[in-house]
Write a protein that holds these residues in place. Structure first.
Motif, mmCIF file in Angstrom:
data_model
loop_
_atom_site.group_PDB
_atom_site.id
_atom_site.type_symbol
_atom_site.label_atom_id
_atom_site.label_comp_id
_atom_site.label_asym_id
_atom_site.label_seq_id
_atom_site.Cartn_x
_atom_site.Cartn_y
_atom_site.Cartn_z
ATOM 1 N N ALA A 232 -45.681 12.066 -8.199
ATOM 2 C CA ALA A 232 -45.532 12.727 -9.497
ATOM 3 C C ALA A 232 -44.265 12.277 -10.219
ATOM 4 O O ALA A 232 -44.202 12.286 -11.438
ATOM 5 N N ARG A 233 -43.261 11.870 -9.450
ATOM 6 C CA ARG A 233 -41.975 11.507 -10.067
ATOM 7 C C ARG A 233 -41.637 10.028 -9.885
ATOM 8 O O ARG A 233 -40.476 9.628 -9.925
ATOM 9 N N LEU A 234 -42.657 9.211 -9.639
ATOM 10 C CA LEU A 234 -42.404 7.830 -9.234
ATOM 11 C C LEU A 234 -41.527 7.037 -10.215
ATOM 12 O O LEU A 234 -40.551 6.403 -9.778
ATOM 13 N N PRO A 235 -41.812 7.056 -11.525
ATOM 14 C CA PRO A 235 -40.972 6.252 -12.424
ATOM 15 C C PRO A 235 -39.493 6.649 -12.329
ATOM 16 O O PRO A 235 -38.619 5.801 -12.174
ATOM 17 N N GLU A 236 -39.252 7.943 -12.357
ATOM 18 C CA GLU A 236 -37.868 8.443 -12.313
ATOM 19 C C GLU A 236 -37.191 8.085 -10.970
ATOM 20 O O GLU A 236 -36.035 7.658 -10.924
ATOM 21 N N LEU A 237 -37.925 8.208 -9.872
ATOM 22 C CA LEU A 237 -37.340 7.918 -8.565
ATOM 23 C C LEU A 237 -37.047 6.422 -8.406
ATOM 24 O O LEU A 237 -36.061 6.036 -7.774
ATOM 25 N N LEU A 238 -37.902 5.586 -8.973
ATOM 26 C CA LEU A 238 -37.663 4.139 -8.888
ATOM 27 C C LEU A 238 -36.388 3.756 -9.636
ATOM 28 O O LEU A 238 -35.587 2.950 -9.150
ATOM 29 N N VAL A 239 -36.204 4.363 -10.790
ATOM 30 C CA VAL A 239 -34.995 4.079 -11.561
ATOM 31 C C VAL A 239 -33.761 4.551 -10.784
ATOM 32 O O VAL A 239 -32.745 3.856 -10.704
ATOM 33 N N GLN A 240 -33.898 5.717 -10.151
ATOM 34 C CA GLN A 240 -32.791 6.241 -9.344
ATOM 35 C C GLN A 240 -32.489 5.318 -8.159
ATOM 36 O O GLN A 240 -31.334 5.011 -7.859
ATOM 37 N N PHE A 241 -33.562 4.863 -7.502
ATOM 38 C CA PHE A 241 -33.386 3.960 -6.364
ATOM 39 C C PHE A 241 -32.680 2.680 -6.804
ATOM 40 O O PHE A 241 -31.744 2.207 -6.161
ATOM 41 N N GLU A 242 -33.156 2.130 -7.902
ATOM 42 C CA GLU A 242 -32.578 0.877 -8.399
ATOM 43 C C GLU A 242 -31.082 1.036 -8.659
ATOM 44 O O GLU A 242 -30.275 0.190 -8.262
ATOM 45 N N ALA A 243 -30.718 2.147 -9.296
ATOM 46 C CA ALA A 243 -29.308 2.364 -9.620
ATOM 47 C C ALA A 243 -28.468 2.490 -8.347
ATOM 48 O O ALA A 243 -27.399 1.887 -8.227
ATOM 49 N N ALA A 244 -28.986 3.249 -7.376
ATOM 50 C CA ALA A 244 -28.207 3.471 -6.151
ATOM 51 C C ALA A 244 -28.071 2.182 -5.343
ATOM 52 O O ALA A 244 -26.988 1.860 -4.838
ATOM 53 N N ALA A 245 -29.160 1.432 -5.216
ATOM 54 C CA ALA A 245 -29.120 0.193 -4.437
ATOM 55 C C ALA A 245 -28.211 -0.826 -5.112
ATOM 56 O O ALA A 245 -27.437 -1.533 -4.450
ATOM 57 N N THR A 246 -28.285 -0.885 -6.436
ATOM 58 C CA THR A 246 -27.449 -1.833 -7.175
ATOM 59 C C THR A 246 -25.974 -1.471 -7.006
ATOM 60 O O THR A 246 -25.132 -2.340 -6.753
ATOM 61 N N ALA A 247 -25.672 -0.183 -7.110
ATOM 62 C CA ALA A 247 -24.284 0.250 -6.942
ATOM 63 C C ALA A 247 -23.760 -0.095 -5.557
ATOM 64 O O ALA A 247 -22.572 -0.344 -5.366
ATOM 65 N N MET B 43 -42.613 -7.607 -22.618
ATOM 66 C CA MET B 43 -41.922 -6.623 -21.770
ATOM 67 C C MET B 43 -41.588 -7.256 -20.410
ATOM 68 O O MET B 43 -42.402 -7.993 -19.872
ATOM 69 N N ASN B 44 -40.394 -6.982 -19.887
ATOM 70 C CA ASN B 44 -40.090 -7.523 -18.562
ATOM 71 C C ASN B 44 -40.842 -6.737 -17.483
ATOM 72 O O ASN B 44 -41.432 -5.680 -17.743
ATOM 73 N N ALA B 45 -40.827 -7.301 -16.261
ATOM 74 C CA ALA B 45 -41.641 -6.716 -15.185
ATOM 75 C C ALA B 45 -41.243 -5.264 -14.923
ATOM 76 O O ALA B 45 -42.095 -4.392 -14.747
ATOM 77 N N ARG B 46 -39.940 -5.011 -14.909
ATOM 78 C CA ARG B 46 -39.463 -3.658 -14.619
ATOM 79 C C ARG B 46 -40.029 -2.652 -15.625
ATOM 80 O O ARG B 46 -40.637 -1.639 -15.239
ATOM 81 N N ASP B 47 -39.833 -2.940 -16.902
ATOM 82 C CA ASP B 47 -40.277 -1.986 -17.917
ATOM 83 C C ASP B 47 -41.793 -1.858 -17.920
ATOM 84 O O ASP B 47 -42.336 -0.774 -18.130
ATOM 85 N N GLU B 48 -42.467 -2.983 -17.662
ATOM 86 C CA GLU B 48 -43.923 -2.902 -17.678
ATOM 87 C C GLU B 48 -44.438 -2.058 -16.508
ATOM 88 O O GLU B 48 -45.332 -1.226 -16.672
ATOM 89 N N ILE B 49 -43.851 -2.236 -15.330
ATOM 90 C CA ILE B 49 -44.301 -1.439 -14.177
ATOM 91 C C ILE B 49 -44.028 0.050 -14.420
ATOM 92 O O ILE B 49 -44.885 0.906 -14.181
ATOM 93 N N LEU B 50 -42.841 0.342 -14.924
ATOM 94 C CA LEU B 50 -42.525 1.750 -15.188
ATOM 95 C C LEU B 50 -43.476 2.333 -16.232
ATOM 96 O O LEU B 50 -43.940 3.469 -16.088
ATOM 97 N N ALA B 51 -43.811 1.536 -17.236
ATOM 98 C CA ALA B 51 -44.747 2.015 -18.260
ATOM 99 C C ALA B 51 -46.141 2.230 -17.665
ATOM 100 O O ALA B 51 -46.808 3.236 -17.950
ATOM 101 N N ARG B 52 -46.567 1.295 -16.825
ATOM 102 C CA ARG B 52 -47.876 1.458 -16.173
ATOM 103 C C ARG B 52 -47.915 2.754 -15.364
ATOM 104 O O ARG B 52 -48.895 3.498 -15.394
ATOM 105 N N LEU B 53 -46.844 2.996 -14.609
ATOM 106 C CA LEU B 53 -46.829 4.189 -13.752
ATOM 107 C C LEU B 53 -46.863 5.458 -14.604
ATOM 108 O O LEU B 53 -47.537 6.432 -14.257
ATOM 109 N N ARG B 54 -46.159 5.437 -15.725
ATOM 110 C CA ARG B 54 -46.173 6.613 -16.606
ATOM 111 C C ARG B 54 -47.569 6.826 -17.187
ATOM 112 O O ARG B 54 -48.058 7.951 -17.262
ATOM 113 N N THR B 55 -48.210 5.722 -17.558
ATOM 114 C CA THR B 55 -49.586 5.825 -18.056
ATOM 115 C C THR B 55 -50.494 6.407 -16.972
ATOM 116 O O THR B 55 -51.310 7.297 -17.229
#
Ligand code: SF4
Lengths: 484, 206
Positions: free
Chosen positions: A72-87, B1-13
């Motif tokens: 249910a929260r996949l987009p948000e969690l992926l962004v969070q993961f990316e930020a933490a791993a990058t940091a 769109m780059n891969a990151r933004d496209e994947i995130l958009a797909r998941l939101r859809t």
């Protein structure tokens, strides 16, 4: 909605309908004997260590709910993961499909100047056919997991997600080592200890000198950017620790929200997979640790049909899978045909619901017949540590296959053949059901819950009472007896 | 769109406008109901089941226990900060990692490694290393074929949840449950593949 999202590519679907492929595999008695022995060994071990935990069902409920939350929260969690791993010093890459993932990884290996990599067993890299892509780029990839090594040496395909060489017995493995390893000790016996020792010697120098390793991950923690790999042999630790560069290919669905969630999954996974209280080694790393392990750390997050799967409200639970393989070990169909008939890196019950969703249920090939490769006995649901209701998704996908097939009589015949094959021997089928059912009546439950008024096609074609609803009090087996 | 933004958009859809999930029930066991003695017994039982070697000792007999565990070991590697007292009964050569790090071939030449641990889980017979005091970097406990690990009784908790809750997630973590093993041949566990083939756990109780 799934129509609008692109499907995955790679080793997810073969050209042949399941029954055609199954018939070939059924003609191999040694294969069936090997599978029978191995799946029964592991089932019993699993049952023993699961019974030991009084809170097993509570862990399953927690695991299932955590995964629902992740989806249910996949987009948000992926962004969070990316930020933490990058940091923490890792570089995060994204890949829409198999080809793009291979391109990213190949590019990263090229940057290091290495023409050799060591690999830890990973379903994601098999799915995207990374080894083939690396080879085309002049890079040699060596599989270091014992079973993967056996399969690779014999130019074969894995047939099980946990034990890819489950279709070989010990003397066949001895023969493969003797003929193809190159440096196998003379007079090798088929004693498992001796075979393990031969693999140790064969790979040791590679481990100690490799500059680049490629792994997958069992879990990725959004909160901290941590990756987790469970293994047994120590080949994983070798790859994750000694090389300078580490590239991990991770499906987007592997996330967990918090580090504490591991307390659930580190109990569920080992007991369900190898039937041990705990696997020998679990490694966790977060980006780069100065002076300890790889200093050049990359993570490639892949979609490859996962977003399309997520779009299906019933089918998306297939993404909860933690790849333990318990469902294939109890499946009466898998036990008879083995993994190759499924023509995907994901065989067995989970493969029958995951592969068609990732590639899309088309009107031809294996993907439309896979959902019929099941007796709906429900054993897979009973053992699944994250409670994926595989029978429910199978029934759902059968309906989708019907829609894809409408007006295509040849396809109907193909699916009928799949059903006919599964149900062919009623006595054997009844036996399988009795053995496998552990108290639940999944088909009846599914039908009740999903308000399906008639049996899913093509079973409907088999009974005169095709418009009658399945009585809730009657088991599938009884129904089958009565109506046949 | 780059891969990151496209994947995130797909998941939101895919999820639609209002994705939701039920709350997570966390009524599973976090603590065991064992007393200290029973917990240690369980820990030993699990280790033995994995075919690890186990010695129990007191702080006073620790050096002696280490010496006995290392019988026959000529070349030992240790983390730079190994407590000196552990080695007083060991007659061979102990090479410390650091300040100049040992090479992989130094580690490959060693007969054994001696470390402490961060925490241990009794119910699964698991030792966790986090690179903290007395443990060194990960390669140290991986390349030598024989790992001797000192665990103090206060480091032993019940199960995996209690262990996880004691750990700092961002350290490099290695959970070890017995010597290296494989189940790849006919699904039977065989000890001894790439990681240390011998694991010896020394439990110190005061
Ligand atoms: S579907 Fe469930 S039982 Fe099957 S491999 Fe995945 S997690 Fe394991």
């Amino acid at each position: 909605m799934s129509e609008r999202l692109p499907h995955g590519s790679g080793r997810l679907a073969g050209p042949r309908p399941f029954p055609d492929a199954a018939v070939v595999e059924l003609g191999k008695p040694q294969l069936r004997a090997n599978l029978h022995k191995a799946t029964h060994t592991i089932r019993n071990k699993r049952a023993r260590v699961v019974d030991e935990l009084p809170d097993w069902e509570k862990l399953r409920l927690a695991g299932s709910a955590i995964k629902s939350d992740v989806m249910a929260r996949l987009p948000e969690l992926l962004v969070q993961f990316e930020a933490a791993a990058t940091a923490a010093g890792a570089t995060v890459h994204w890949a829409r499909d198999a080809a793009e993932a291979c391109e990213v990884v190949t590019g990263l290996v090229r940057e290091t100047g290495a023409d050799e990599v060591v690999k830890v067993k990973s379903m994601a890299t098999q799915e995207i056919e990374l080894n083939e892509a690396l080879e085309a780029a002049g890079i040699t990839a060596t599989e270091t997991d014992l079973a993967e090594l056996i399969v690779q040496l014999n130019d074969d395909q894995p047939s099980h997600i946990l034990v890819p060489a489950i279709h070989y017995n010990r003397s066949q493995i001895r023969d493969i080592f003797t003929e193809r390893m190159g440096d196998a000790p003379a007079g090798l016996t088929d004693e498992p200890r001796v075979l393990a020792e031969a693999a140790r010697l064969h790979l040791r120098r590679k481990f100690l000198s490799s500059k680049v390793a490629i792994s997958g991950a069992n879990f990725a923690v959004a909160e901290t950017g941590t990756l987790v790999v469970l293994e047994s042999e120590g080949n994983g630790r070798m790859c994750l620790t000694l090389p300078e560069t580490l590239i991990s290919v991770v499906g987007v669905e592997k996330l967990l929200p918090s580090f504490t969630d591991l307390e659930v999954f580190l109990q569920l996974l080992p007991r369900s997979s190898t039937g041990e209280r705990m696997n020998p080694y679990t490694s966790m790393w977060t980006g780069v640790t100065p002076g300890d392990g790889p200093q050049n750390v990359h993570i490639v997050l892949i979609d490859n049909g996962r977003s399309a799967t997520l779009a299906d409200e019933v089918g998306r639970q297939a993404l909860h899978c933690i790849r333990c393989s318990a469902c294939m070990n109890v499946c009466p169909v898998y036990e008879r045909v083995g993994g190759h008939a499924y023509q995907s890196v994901y065989p067995g019950p989970i493969g029958a619901i995951l592969s068609p969703q990732m590639t899309g249920v088309s009107a031809s090939g294996v993907s439309s017949t896979l959902p019929f490769a099941s007796t709906l006995c429900g054993a897979c649901y009973d053992v699944c540590p994250v409670r994926i209701n595989i029978p429910e998704v199978l029934v759902h996908l059968r309906q989708e296959a019907v829609d894809a097939h409408r007006g295509k009589p040849s396809a109907e015949r193909t699916a009928m053949k799949a059903m006919g094959w599964v149900m062919g021997d009623r006595r054997r089928y009844a036996r399988a059901l009795r053995a496998a059912r552990a108290g639940s009546a999944p088909l009846a439950a599914v039908l009740r819950r999903r308000k399906v008024r008639r049996l899913p096609w093509p079973m409907s074609a088999w009974t005169a009472s095709r418009d009658a609803p399945l009585p809730a009090t009657e088991t599938f087996r009884d129904w089958w007896r009565r109506t046949r | 769109m780059n891969a990151r933004d496209e994947i995130l958009a797909r998941l939101r859809t895919a999820l639609g406008p209002t994705p939701s999930a039920p709350p997570v029930p966390r009524d599973y066991r976090v603590d065991d109901d064992l007393d200290d003695a029973a917990r240690l017994e369980t820990f030993v039982d699990r280790l033995v089941d994995y075919k690890a070697e186990v010695t129990r000792c007191t702080p006073d007999t620790l050096a002696e226990a280490v010496g006995a565990a290392l019988a026959g070991v000529e070349r030992l590697v240790v983390p730079g900060d190994v407590p000196e007292g552990w080695l007083s009964a060991y007659p061979g050569t102990a090479v410390a990692d650091g300040p100049q790090p040992l090479t992989v071939s130094d580690l490959d030449d060693a007969d054994a490694v001696l470390t402490g641990c961060a925490v241990a889980a009794a119910l699964t017979g698991t030792i966790v290393l986090d690179g903290g005091a007395g443990q060194g970097r990960r390669a140290l406990t991986l390349v030598p074929d024989h790992h001797v690990c000192v665990v103090t009784a206060d480091q032993v908790v019940g199960g995996v949840p209690a262990a996880i809750r004691r750990l700092a997630p961002t350290r490099p973590l290695t959970f070890i449950s017995g010597p290296s093993a494989t189940s790849d041949i006919e699904l039977n566990r065989v000890e001894g593949v790439h990681g240390p083939r011998r694991l010896h756990v020394i439990i110190v109780e005061s």
